[in-house]
Design a protein around this motif. Structure first.
Motif, PDB file in Angstrom:
ATOM      1  N   GLY B  61      13.832   6.064  -5.201  1.00  0.00           N
ATOM      2  CA  GLY B  61      14.134   5.061  -4.184  1.00  0.00           C
ATOM      3  C   GLY B  61      12.912   4.365  -3.634  1.00  0.00           C
ATOM      4  N   ILE B  62      11.716   4.908  -3.926  1.00  0.00           N
ATOM      5  CA  ILE B  62      10.503   4.299  -3.367  1.00  0.00           C
ATOM      6  C   ILE B  62       9.434   4.176  -4.461  1.00  0.00           C
ATOM      7  CG2 ILE B  62       9.616   6.518  -2.459  1.00  0.00           C
ATOM      8  CD1 ILE B  62       8.585   4.767  -0.064  1.00  0.00           C
ATOM      9  N   HIS B  63       8.758   3.060  -4.472  1.00  0.00           N
ATOM     10  CA  HIS B  63       7.766   2.789  -5.522  1.00  0.00           C
ATOM     11  C   HIS B  63       6.463   2.303  -4.909  1.00  0.00           C
ATOM     12  CE1 HIS B  63      11.123   3.091  -8.282  1.00  0.00           C
ATOM     13  NE2 HIS B  63      11.779   2.270  -7.481  1.00  0.00           N
ATOM     14  N   ALA B  75      -2.010  -2.821  -2.143  1.00  0.00           N
ATOM     15  CA  ALA B  75      -0.881  -1.916  -2.376  1.00  0.00           C
ATOM     16  C   ALA B  75       0.444  -2.622  -2.115  1.00  0.00           C
ATOM     17  CB  ALA B  75      -0.984  -0.699  -1.459  1.00  0.00           C
ATOM     18  N   THR B  76       1.414  -2.334  -2.966  1.00  0.00           N
ATOM     19  CA  THR B  76       2.778  -2.801  -2.734  1.00  0.00           C
ATOM     20  C   THR B  76       3.673  -1.577  -2.632  1.00  0.00           C
ATOM     21  OG1 THR B  76       2.376  -4.823  -3.966  1.00  0.00           O
ATOM     22  CG2 THR B  76       4.670  -4.197  -3.644  1.00  0.00           C
ATOM     23  N   ILE B  77       4.446  -1.548  -1.590  1.00  0.00           N
ATOM     24  CA  ILE B  77       5.342  -0.410  -1.368  1.00  0.00           C
ATOM     25  C   ILE B  77       6.753  -0.965  -1.316  1.00  0.00           C
ATOM     26  CG2 ILE B  77       5.971   1.408   0.268  1.00  0.00           C
ATOM     27  CD1 ILE B  77       2.853   1.208   1.056  1.00  0.00           C
ATOM     28  N   GLN B  78       7.579  -0.515  -2.223  1.00  0.00           N
ATOM     29  CA  GLN B  78       8.939  -1.045  -2.316  1.00  0.00           C
ATOM     30  C   GLN B  78       9.963   0.062  -2.088  1.00  0.00           C
ATOM     31  OE1 GLN B  78       8.758  -2.980  -6.233  1.00  0.00           O
ATOM     32  NE2 GLN B  78       9.866  -4.673  -5.249  1.00  0.00           N
ATOM     33  N   LEU B 105      -4.885  -4.515   1.555  1.00  0.00           N
ATOM     34  CA  LEU B 105      -3.875  -5.580   1.482  1.00  0.00           C
ATOM     35  C   LEU B 105      -2.558  -4.883   1.173  1.00  0.00           C
ATOM     36  CD1 LEU B 105      -5.722  -8.246  -0.717  1.00  0.00           C
ATOM     37  CD2 LEU B 105      -5.311  -8.332   1.737  1.00  0.00           C
ATOM     38  N   ALA B 106      -1.671  -4.867   2.123  1.00  0.00           N
ATOM     39  CA  ALA B 106      -0.452  -4.069   1.935  1.00  0.00           C
ATOM     40  C   ALA B 106       0.782  -4.960   2.050  1.00  0.00           C
ATOM     41  CB  ALA B 106      -0.392  -2.961   2.980  1.00  0.00           C
ATOM     42  N   ILE B 138       5.310  -7.363   5.930  1.00  0.00           N
ATOM     43  CA  ILE B 138       6.441  -6.433   5.912  1.00  0.00           C
ATOM     44  C   ILE B 138       7.723  -7.251   5.894  1.00  0.00           C
ATOM     45  CG2 ILE B 138       7.671  -4.642   7.207  1.00  0.00           C
ATOM     46  CD1 ILE B 138       4.980  -3.788   8.414  1.00  0.00           C
ATOM     47  N   HIS B 139       8.581  -6.938   4.959  1.00  0.00           N
ATOM     48  CA  HIS B 139       9.884  -7.602   4.929  1.00  0.00           C
ATOM     49  C   HIS B 139      10.965  -6.532   5.033  1.00  0.00           C
ATOM     50  CE1 HIS B 139      13.270  -9.677   2.546  1.00  0.00           C
ATOM     51  NE2 HIS B 139      13.363  -9.986   3.822  1.00  0.00           N
TER      52      HIS B 139
END
Lengths: 277, 328
Positions: B61-63, B75-78, B105-106, B138-139
């Protein structure tokens, strides 16, 4: 005879150039519940703050002796460390301070069991309330109980309770009365400011205060008789609220030879329109 | 050499990894984190030291995607739509040496209907001259919920400059709850800059707590645009400053749609020669919106103080307890 734990001698206090307490003399004894009765604005809370040493309540005249020692000019902290504490009528709210921690502040050395016992004595289960903040999320009644628990937990020598009944529901008054008696049985001198008969019944001695003057000190029944027969008719006749300028404002009161002597400022003349309103 | 590590609690082969990881875990603990939580297989984790990803552990569920920059990490956190991440995701950022720059950069993308909590700890325990720049977006998707708690530890020298700049967009029905805490050790210089756009029926709660000593400088800029119908916003700012520290709080709340409700609540306690300033700005562009604010700046409330003195605390103990409670 036992020596008084607190002796107030000829105490007078003025604030903003108004007399608040006039020549107050009072003795409170260990393991005794001493109630103070009086109408709103009569000086009850001012006397409590003066005994505790709060800012702005330094007497102009007179002495406060605690166990024979003159404490008139000691700080609040110094008085508290001698064993005097106060439960405020409207206790402060503390963001982020848990109830359990607040109740345990005066417990020295720290004693978790004592805190739990104190919370249970005011019907606040420690498991439910211990970790809640003593902030505005507590109801007025809950906060008052927390204040009483903090005073009880501290095992003070003299506990000043300023209207512990206000904001407390009728069913809980019995619990508060029991706690007051329990404190006295454990040797605490309790100076109780109240308007409620249920709590006056816990008192061994009652003093009546009017316009900053102690008019009477005696047994509860005698005090009630004195109040209803002598004080109420006079006060009803004169009015006693300083903001009501249509009635004489009581400036000073004296008890002398069985007479209540009042010095009052003359009332303002009302216009016809105001009178009809 | 900077390296990207993905999935599982992979052990980096490069020399010195274990020492650096141990130092980061210690720093993480100083910032208030629980190192043991980083080892749990059911807990998603990302650990970044300067410009190196030391640990990256995904769960269903998290990447995470992370790539090194010259002085930091991108970093990209999805979080996948409708994912319910039960355990808080642990993030750890830090710089162990006395000097350095860390530029993060997040980009956080919380899918529609997802629910997730992040616990981020940023630690610079030995900092003499460290700059930590965080640029985040943040979205929060439709009906999603994001709780983001960030705690910092900057050591005792005041040699840290922290500049978090985050832009947040909360879609319809979403919830964004963030808490930023910098109350242990020195602050150094911090400019906290958050701007949030809130869609219809979405809710935003932002809490910022800081305690400045010596010549620390705290600047808090929070802007909330309540753009959607019945959007809700609350900012709570708690700052204490002592010695010669300075704090400036600028909070803006806009009520731009019918039924939007916003409130700003700021308390700053000032001691010694410190200076605190609060500048609230209320803008309402719809006659059915309402925004309120309250602020208390100054010394400790006398009534609160006397209540504690009456339990035997001295004035310093009582003031410290009140401040610690406020920023707790």
């Amino acid at each position: 005879m036992t020596e008084p734990i607190l002796k107030i001698e000829n105490l007078s206090l003025r604030r903003e150039d108004r007399p608040i307490l006039n020549d107050v003399n009072l003795e409170i004894y260990p393991a005794q519940v001493h109630a103070l009765l009086g109408l709103n604005g009569s000086g009850k809370s001012s006397l409590a703050y003066t005994i505790m040493g709060c800012e702005g309540y330094t007497p102009d005249r007179g002495r406060i002796l605690f166990e024979g020692k003159d404490i008139t000019h000691l700080s609040i902290t110094e008085r508290a460390r001698l064993g005097i504490t106060l439960a405020w009528q409207e206790p402060a709210r503390f963001e982020g301070i848990p109830v359990g921690k607040y109740v345990g502040l005066g417990v020295n050395p720290p004693d978790r069991e004592r805190v739990i016992q104190a919370l249970e004595a005011v019907a606040l289960p420690a498991k439910v309330y211990g970790y809640r903040s003593a902030d505005k999320t507590l109801s007025g009644g809950e906060r008052k109980r927390v204040e009483l628990a903090a005073v009880y937990a501290m095992r003070p020598r003299l506990a000043i309770l300023d209207e512990p009944d206000s904001g407390i529901d009728i069913l809980s008054l019995g619990e508060i009365a029991n706690l007051i008696r329990r404190m006295a049985i454990e040797g605490v001198a309790v100076f109780l400011i109240t308007h409620r008969d249920e709590l006056v019944e816990t008192a061994d001695v009652v003093s009546l205060i009017c316009a900053g003057t102690i008019l009477f000190t005696g047994k509860p029944l005698e005090a009630r008789r004195y109040f209803t027969s002598r004080c109420i008719p006079h006060l009803e006749a004169l009015g006693s609220q300083p903001w009501d300028t249509s009635k004489p404002e009581v400036q000073e009161a004296f008890a002398s030879n069985g007479l209540l002597k009042l010095v009052a400022q003359a009332a303002e003349r009302q216009t016809g329109k105001e009178q009809s309103a | 050499m900077s390296t990207v590590v993905k999935s599982k609690h992979a052990i980096e082969n490069r020399p010195g990894w274990a020492d650096e990881m141990a130092a980061m875990l210690e720093a993480y603990q100083q910032a208030g984190g629980e190192p043991a939580a980083l080892q749990l297989p059911q807990v998603a984790t990302l650990v970044v030291s300067a410009n190196t990803v030391l640990m990256s552990h995904e769960i269903p569920g998290i990447h995470f995607q992370a790539e090194p920059l010259e002085h930091g990490v991108k970093a990209t956190i999805q979080v996948e739509p409708n994912a319910r991440i039960e355990n808080p995701v642990h993030l750890c950022f830090g710089v162990i040496p006395a000097e350095g720059i860390q530029h993060i950069l997040a980009n956080y993308e919380i899918g529609d209907g997802a629910e997730v909590k992040f616990l981020a700890h940023c630690s610079f325990p030995n900092a003499v001259k460290v700059q930590h720049l965080m640029e985040g977006s943040i979205h929060v998707g439709k009906n999603a919920s994001l709780t983001y708690t960030e705690e910092h530890f900057h050591g005792q020298t005041g040699g840290v400059e922290v500049l978090p700049r985050v832009r947040v967009k909360v879609d319809e029905g979403g919830r964004f709850n963030t808490t930023f805490v910098l109350t242990r050790g020195r602050i150094g210089r911090m400019v906290f800059d958050y701007e949030v756009e809130v869609a219809a029926t979405a809710v935003v709660e932002m809490t910022t707590k800081a305690y400045g000593h010596a010549d620390d400088e705290v600047v808090v800029k929070e802007v909330v645009h309540l753009n959607g119908e019945k959007a809700r916003g609350l900012t709570r700012t708690r700052v204490a400053v002592r010695d010669q520290a300075r704090s400036q709080v600028f909070t803006t709340m806009e009520g731009n749609a019918p039924g939007a409700r916003g409130h700003m609540d700021c308390t700053e306690i000032v001691r010694d020669r410190a200076v605190a300033q609060n500048t609230p700005l209320v803008i309402v562009r719809d006659d059915q919106a309402q925004v309120t604010h309250e602020a208390a700046i100054g010394s400790v409330n006398r009534k609160e103080l006397e209540a504690l003195l009456a339990r035997g605390l001295d004035e310093d103990e009582a003031v410290d307890l009140i401040i610690r409670g406020m920023i707790r």
